[in-house]
Design an enzyme around this catalytic site. Structure first.
Site, PDB file in Angstrom:
ATOM      1  N   CYS A 193       0.663  -1.286   0.174  1.00  0.00           N
ATOM      2  CA  CYS A 193      -0.017  -0.062  -0.050  1.00  0.00           C
ATOM      3  C   CYS A 193       0.789   1.262  -0.129  1.00  0.00           C
ATOM      4  O   CYS A 193       1.464   1.521   0.959  1.00  0.00           O
ATOM      5  CB  CYS A 193      -0.948  -0.098   1.228  1.00  0.00           C
TER       6      CYS A 193
ATOM      7  N   CYS B 234      -0.140   3.818   2.814  1.00  0.00           N
ATOM      8  CA  CYS B 234       0.418   3.234   4.026  1.00  0.00           C
ATOM      9  C   CYS B 234       1.942   3.575   4.166  1.00  0.00           C
ATOM     10  O   CYS B 234       2.408   4.123   5.327  1.00  0.00           O
ATOM     11  CB  CYS B 234       0.304   1.922   4.107  1.00  0.00           C
TER      12      CYS B 234
END
Length: 106
Positions: free
Chosen positions: A30, A33
């Site tokens: 991600c 993230c």
């Protein structure tokens, strides 16, 4: 620095914590993230003693994210007294994250 939690120790580390906890639901693949990671780590250091900041990898620990209905990541859930009290989804600036996290220190 943040602590990593798992499906196995989530109950102890988050739900039974005596201090408020922010849980960062993330995954290795991600991009947002990864962008949030240094912001979250820094907030964990700044807020140490007032609030606990932990991370849970959703790929390695599928049960807890499913239990809390995590659909997109990063998702941040603030817990107080074992109950989720607020949720933020997606990336934030350092200021936005700090302002949000500070609401739970009182």
């Amino acid at each position: 620095m943040t602590t990593s939690v798992t499906d196995q120790n989530f109950q102890t580390e988050v739900l039974e914590s005596t201090e408020p906890v922010i849980v960062d639901f993330w995954a290795e693949w991600c991009g947002p993230c990864k962008m949030m990671s240094p912001i979250v780590d820094e907030a964990a250091d700044v807020l140490k003693g007032k609030i606990k900041v932990v991370k849970i990898n959703i790929d390695e620990n599928p049960n807890i994210p499913t239990q809390y209905g995590i659909r997109g990541i990063p998702t941040f859930i603030a817990f107080k007294d074992g109950q989720p009290v607020d949720t933020k989804v997606g990336g934030m600036s350092k200021t936005q994250f700090s302002d949000w996290a500070n609401k739970f220190t009182a």
